[in-house]
Motif scaffolding. Structure first.
Motif, PDB file in Angstrom:
ATOM      1  N   ILE A  34       0.809  -1.210   0.000  1.00  0.00           N
ATOM      2  CA  ILE A  34       0.000   0.000   0.000  1.00  0.00           C
ATOM      3  C   ILE A  34       0.850   1.271   0.000  1.00  0.00           C
ATOM      4  CG2 ILE A  34      -1.800   1.226   1.323  1.00  0.00           C
ATOM      5  CD1 ILE A  34      -2.737  -1.277  -0.119  1.00  0.00           C
ATOM      6  N   SER A  41      -1.729   8.924  -3.338  1.00  0.00           N
ATOM      7  CA  SER A  41      -2.896   9.649  -2.801  1.00  0.00           C
ATOM      8  C   SER A  41      -2.493  10.979  -2.165  1.00  0.00           C
ATOM      9  CB  SER A  41      -3.629   8.781  -1.774  1.00  0.00           C
ATOM     10  OG  SER A  41      -2.873   8.649  -0.581  1.00  0.00           O
ATOM     11  N   SER A 156      -5.348  -5.322   5.027  1.00  0.00           N
ATOM     12  CA  SER A 156      -5.337  -3.979   4.431  1.00  0.00           C
ATOM     13  C   SER A 156      -6.632  -3.705   3.670  1.00  0.00           C
ATOM     14  CB  SER A 156      -4.151  -3.831   3.465  1.00  0.00           C
ATOM     15  OG  SER A 156      -2.942  -3.885   4.135  1.00  0.00           O
ATOM     16  N   ILE A 160      -9.212  -0.687   4.541  1.00  0.00           N
ATOM     17  CA  ILE A 160      -9.527   0.354   3.553  1.00  0.00           C
ATOM     18  C   ILE A 160     -11.029   0.389   3.280  1.00  0.00           C
ATOM     19  CG2 ILE A 160      -9.232   1.058   1.147  1.00  0.00           C
ATOM     20  CD1 ILE A 160      -6.372  -0.126   1.332  1.00  0.00           C
ATOM     21  N   HIS A 161     -11.625  -0.793   3.167  1.00  0.00           N
ATOM     22  CA  HIS A 161     -13.073  -0.874   2.914  1.00  0.00           C
ATOM     23  C   HIS A 161     -13.869  -0.281   4.071  1.00  0.00           C
ATOM     24  CE1 HIS A 161     -16.874  -2.466   1.422  1.00  0.00           C
ATOM     25  NE2 HIS A 161     -17.097  -2.981   2.629  1.00  0.00           N
ATOM     26  N   SER A 165     -10.147   5.063   3.993  1.00  0.00           N
ATOM     27  CA  SER A 165      -8.876   5.778   3.951  1.00  0.00           C
ATOM     28  C   SER A 165      -7.734   4.800   3.727  1.00  0.00           C
ATOM     29  CB  SER A 165      -8.647   6.538   5.265  1.00  0.00           C
ATOM     30  OG  SER A 165      -7.320   7.000   5.366  1.00  0.00           O
ATOM     31  N   THR A 166      -6.923   5.060   2.716  1.00  0.00           N
ATOM     32  CA  THR A 166      -5.774   4.191   2.460  1.00  0.00           C
ATOM     33  C   THR A 166      -4.718   4.350   3.550  1.00  0.00           C
ATOM     34  OG1 THR A 166      -6.182   4.482   0.103  1.00  0.00           O
ATOM     35  CG2 THR A 166      -4.071   3.528   0.727  1.00  0.00           C
ATOM     36  N   SER A 168      -5.051   4.776   6.618  1.00  0.00           N
ATOM     37  CA  SER A 168      -5.409   4.101   7.872  1.00  0.00           C
ATOM     38  C   SER A 168      -4.790   2.707   7.979  1.00  0.00           C
ATOM     39  CB  SER A 168      -6.931   3.996   8.007  1.00  0.00           C
ATOM     40  OG  SER A 168      -7.473   3.208   6.957  1.00  0.00           O
ATOM     41  N   VAL A 169      -4.284   2.181   6.860  1.00  0.00           N
ATOM     42  CA  VAL A 169      -3.643   0.864   6.880  1.00  0.00           C
ATOM     43  C   VAL A 169      -2.448   0.842   7.830  1.00  0.00           C
ATOM     44  CG1 VAL A 169      -2.262  -0.722   5.464  1.00  0.00           C
ATOM     45  CG2 VAL A 169      -4.443   0.143   4.612  1.00  0.00           C
ATOM     46  N   ASP A 260      -7.873   0.829  -4.431  1.00  0.00           N
ATOM     47  CA  ASP A 260      -6.892   0.480  -3.411  1.00  0.00           C
ATOM     48  C   ASP A 260      -7.173  -0.860  -2.746  1.00  0.00           C
ATOM     49  OD1 ASP A 260      -6.060   2.969  -4.077  1.00  0.00           O
ATOM     50  OD2 ASP A 260      -6.639   3.936  -2.194  1.00  0.00           O
ATOM     51  N   ALA A 261      -8.420  -1.058  -2.303  1.00  0.00           N
ATOM     52  CA  ALA A 261      -8.763  -2.305  -1.602  1.00  0.00           C
ATOM     53  C   ALA A 261      -8.605  -3.503  -2.528  1.00  0.00           C
ATOM     54  CB  ALA A 261     -10.191  -2.233  -1.064  1.00  0.00           C
TER      55      ALA A 261
END
Length: 413
Positions: A34, A41, A156, A160-161, A165-166, A168-169, A260-261
């Motif tokens: 990610i 992003s 991950s 994300i789902h 927010s990416t 937040s991974v 992303d997800a």
């Protein structure tokens, strides 16, 4: 000593290394695919995103230099705890990063901590697992790391789902590092459990091993320059192709517009293939020789990169991406453990540590250089050209291995 007592001893000694490693590896497996996506992003171009992704490998390379001294100075267990805490600092920096460059600083710190943690856990197992159990313990440790790379991307995708927010991974790895540190603090110290007493100046076996590896690292590289210039070049290219795969795949997903997800899910599914083959690779090396693992792995990684290079703008680009990701994971899985095995084959059995330190540094140098090269080629041309260049590099590496593996590491029945 009965079997039950032996098994209990093995578990009680190995678990303080395996459980924290599992927590740490799950977190790292979650963030690595990610990192380029997060950089993009935050406004980074594809080339800059590749550069940010390379910071974790660059951090590991720099971390290789002092890590042996650190582990021998403060001990294996304490080094793992401090490495986990340093990683949390890097992760918080990445989580709050307002731009790609601050993100890069955080990722570099994560790489530094990963180098110390990896060396400390190896030293830990060397110190506390009896020789009769050491091979299976280290094999389990390696499998745990690959398990984290397999399961982490699925975590991950879920995060994300759920959060949308990416970035937040990074919380996944923060939790993993905190869990690792807590486990190391809570689980009983094997020194106490085995009633091992020693003077402070006397090193345990694992501490001495990593200290010997780190001492005079560059002198060891010079002393081993003949084999490192030949087979060491092949080892560096193996590291380069593996690192390129970790960077190219998420960058490719960004470039062709995969969400992303979904990117995390695809890379996680490919990781399942990689994880499933780590034991089979050892069987291939033991039965037919090192070359039968190294050569197919390098050829496969090279072909996988070339497949991507010619399928960026074709219809069904996503399907080609999925196929290439799985194919490269298959190739990588076939080569599981090849660098450690070749290093053990080549090292002087009377004093293996100096050569092993030089060998590992050589492989890590390739791992650090490849993402930087990918980033440079993307900036100068395109990601398709970068993938094609790395594909050619992989085939050149296969030729080097074909030339030198039989000479320097022959298979002995």
């Amino acid at each position: 000593m009965g079997t039950a007592e032996q098994d209990f001893s093995f578990r009680s000694i190995a678990l303080p290394a395996i459980l924290p490693t599992l927590a740490f590896s799950l977190g790292e497996g979650a963030i690595i695919p990610i990192i380029p996506v997060v950089a993009n992003s935050l406004g980074a171009s594809l080339a800059v995103a590749g550069l940010i992704a390379s910071m974790i490998m660059l951090g590991e390379l720099f971390g290789d230099i002092p890590s042996g001294w650190i582990v021998s100075r403060i001990g294996e267990r304490t080094a793992m705890i401090y490495a986990a805490l340093l990683s949390i600092v890097g992760l918080v920096t990445a989580l709050l990063a307002p731009n790609p460059w601050v993100l890069g600083v955080g990722i570099l710190a994560i790489g530094l901590s990963t180098a110390v943690f990896a060396l400390a856990r190896h030293a830990f197992m060397t110190s506390f697992v009896p020789r009769a159990y050491r091979a299976r313990a280290l094999s389990t440790l390696g499998g745990t790391f690959r398990f984290g790379y397999f399961v982490g991307p699925f975590i991950s995708a879920a995060v994300i789902h759920l959060t949308g927010s990416t970035q937040s991974v990074f919380w996944v790895h923060i939790v993993g590092c905190a869990t690792a540190a807590i486990l190391l603090l809570v689980l009983r110290d094997p020194t106490e459990q085995l009633a091992v007493s020693r003077a402070p100046a006397v090193m345990r076996e694992g501490e001495k091993l990593v200290a010997d590896e780190a001492h005079g690292l560059f002198r060891s590289i010079w002393n081993s320059r003949a084999v490192l210039a030949r087979l060491g070049t092949g080892a560096a290219l193996i590291g380069a192709m593996r690192a390129s795969r970790q960077v190219i795949l998420p960058l490719w997903a960004v470039s062709i517009g995969i969400p992303d997800a979904q990117t995390a899910l695809i890379i996680g599914a490919a990781g399942a293939v990689d994880f499933a083959l780590f034991y089979a690779s050892g069987q291939i090396m033991d039965r037919w020789g090192r070359l039968w693992s190294a050569l197919p792995s390098m050829i496969g990684l090279g072909i996988g990169h070339l497949i991507l290079a010619f399928t960026h703008d074709v219809p069904g680009a996503v399907a080609w991406f999925i196929a290439a990701a799985i194919f490269m994971s298959l190739a990588n899985g076939v080569g599981s453990g090849i660098l450690m095995t070749l290093g053990a084959d080549l090292a002087d059995p009377r004093d293996p540590a100096p050569f092993l330190g030089a060998w590992r540094f050589t492989g890590d140098a390739g791992s650090a250089a490849a993402p930087l090269a990918v980033s440079a080629v993307v900036a100068a041309a395109s990601i398709a050209v970068a993938s094609g260049v790395m594909g050619v590099v992989g085939l050149i590496g296969a030729g080097i291995l074909l030339r030198y593996v039989p000479r320097f590491a022959p298979h002995r029945r």
